[in-house]
Design a protein around this motif. Structure first.
Motif: not given
Length: 528
Positions: A326-327, A373-380
């Protein structure tokens, strides 16, 4: 590890082996086959002709456990139909992880063996065969399982053999017999076993034990033998290749997993200490024409010296496998990855600047507990910005015995799959751009074999829209003829894309080709 050539004479026994899981597990299977052949055991491909069947299992995530259990039960069902006297052995990570539960859950099995027992497989084969015949003679076979995937049968009347050490310590050496299952042109070289990292989602240290490195001279001896046997690609594998050698230092402490502690420990080593850098340099110095591929590196253990070493060693493929998982900072902390977001960004920049032409492969986990969702968008965004040459996305698997398995904020399977699909959609755009950038270039490839019709169909070679000149004769003419399957320096075996080369070229050899087109993940080429 040596390849067995002269077996000892022994009572004729035939063994079939099913190996599941990763390349590290495959090496264990190769060692078992080598030990069996050394002791005069015949290896057969048809399970119905075997006196004993071994299922070498994986247990990293739920899907791997299910695949392993299915293979065991299918082997038991086949035995019941065609060869009831056949012995059944289960080895590998499933037995390491569930050593206490499996004898009750799988009474069909005649023997369970762990990682420490791979070199003693011949003895276990004979014991399992005797145990099976004892069950038949007594008439006390386990009852028929009502449903294939049910794991609630009655307990066995005659106990199975259970030879599994809870904390493995075994590591192979060059003297260990081994029969390779890979094609002639590449091999996996296990440089270490076990892992010291505390990742909250991972069960591997509990199954495989603490990190333990092979001696450098022993690895080099194996590499020289493999190259003499015609191998063109050495794939260095372990649970954490970048930690190699650090456990061999005096007064070794495992508490150096963070980047700061690891770097300090590496700098304090004496000049003659064994490290991944010293190993790579000695392998690079071996005469011959071959690639060295570095797999399973941990971001926390990269050093400036390692970057410089790879850059200065021309036989090291310009390819690095470095799972990041993850990032987002919160996710990295919850995963206990020991690295920060900024550290990863800076490391990638240093690697790309220090090793021109490097191809970076990584993997990410989506749906980890607490992933907003914020964590996931950071990854995208990270995927879009970083443009990894190779990337895989896994959905989080909730595993018993891990810290993450007990965490609050577990994500539903539906959301996990949605995020996996969205992430791979972003990577598809990157992959097309990366593939397109190769068109017109001449690169060195390793020819693997002739391409079959199914290869071309799976690669969608019939729709080479990307990167080809659209005219009346170009694409149609390009598709005709004979093709070979090849890999470039940026493609690891069985993981990454392929290069389809038009023409007849010798298999298991290097060749120069020109890239003339691409699909989403594969390249199309012709000989130079």
């Amino acid at each position: 590890m040596s390849v067995t050539t002269t077996p000892k004479k022994e009572a004729h026994v035939r063994v079939g082996l099913i190996s599941l899981g990763c390349a590290k597990n495959l090496v264990d299977a190769e060692i078992m086959l080598g030990s069996l052949m050394k002791n005069g055991v015949e290896i057969v491909n048809d399970a119905t002709q075997a006196d004993v069947v071994i299922v070498n299992t994986c247990s990293f995530i739920d899907g791997a456990k299910e695949e392993s259990v299915d293979a065991i039960l299918e082997s038991s069902e086949l035995r019941a139909k065609v060869n009831p006297s056949q012995g059944l052995i289960v080895s590998g990570c499933l037995t390491q992880r569930f050593r206490e539960e499996l004898p009750t859950l799988l009474p069909e099995v005649d023997a369970f063996m762990g990682i420490d027992q791979v070199a003693q497989v011949s003895d276990i084969v004979h014991q399992a065969l005797a145990r099976r015949q004892e069950k038949i003679a007594s008439g006390k076979l386990p009852a028929t399982r009502p449903q294939k995937k049910s794991l609630q049968p009655p307990a066995p009347v005659i106990p199975q053999i259970l030879d599994v050490n809870q904390r493995p310590t075994y590591i192979p050496d060059f003297a260990t017999p081994r029969f390779r299952l890979t094609p002639q042109h590449f091999a996996y070289v296990k440089i270490a076993e076990g892992c010291n990292h505390p990742c909250s989602f991972c069960i591997i240290p509990q199954m495989r034990g603490s990190h333990r490195s092979r001696q450098q001279a022993d690895i080099v001896q194996e590499a020289k033998q493999l190259i003499a046997d015609g191998v063109k690609e050495l794939n260095l594998i372990s649970q954490d290749s970048t930690y190699y050698g650090l456990d061999l230092r005096a007064n070794h402490s495992r508490a150096i997993s963070s980047p700061e502690k690891f770097t300090a420990a590496a700098k304090s080593l004496p000049s003659d200490a064994t490290t991944l850098c010293t190993l790579i340099r000695e392998l690079n110095a071996i005469p011959g024409d071959f690639w060295i591929r570095l797999l399973y590196t941990h971001p926390a253990h990269w050093t400036d010296e390692l970057i410089q070493t790879i850059a200065e060693c021309p036989k090291v493929a310009r390819y690095v496998d470095m799972p990041l998982q993850h990032i987002h900072q919160n996710m990295l902390e919850r995963m206990r990855r020991e690295t920060s977001q900024q550290y990863i960004v800076d490391l990638i920049a240093k690697i790309r600047a220090g090793i021109p032409g490097i191809a970076l492969r990584t993997t990410f986990i989506v749906g980890f507990p607490g992933e907003t969702e914020e964590c996931f968008q950071t990854l995208l965004k990270f995927i879009r910005d970083t443009k990894f040459e190779r990337l895989g996305i896994f959905t989080y698997s909730q595993e018993d015995g891990t810290r993450a398995g007990k965490m609050e904020g577990q994500i539903t399977d539906k959301v996990k799959k949605q995020r996996q699909k969205l992430a791979m959609t972003e990577q598809l755009k990157v992959a097309r751009h990366v593939s397109e950038s190769f068109v017109g270039r001449e690169i060195r490839v390793l020819i693997e074999r002739e391409a079959h019709g199914q290869d071309l169909q799976n690669a969608k070679v019939s729709s080479w829209e990307h990167g080809l000149i659209r005219n009346a004769s170009g694409p149609a003419e390009t598709r005709r003829g004979h093709f070979m399957v090849a890999r470039g320096a940026a493609d690891a075996p069985d993981i990454d894309g392929r290069i389809y080369v038009r023409g007849h070229l010798p298999a298991s050899q290097f060749a120069m080709v020109k890239i003339i087109g691409h699909t989403d993940y594969d390249l199309i080429a012709e000989p130079v």
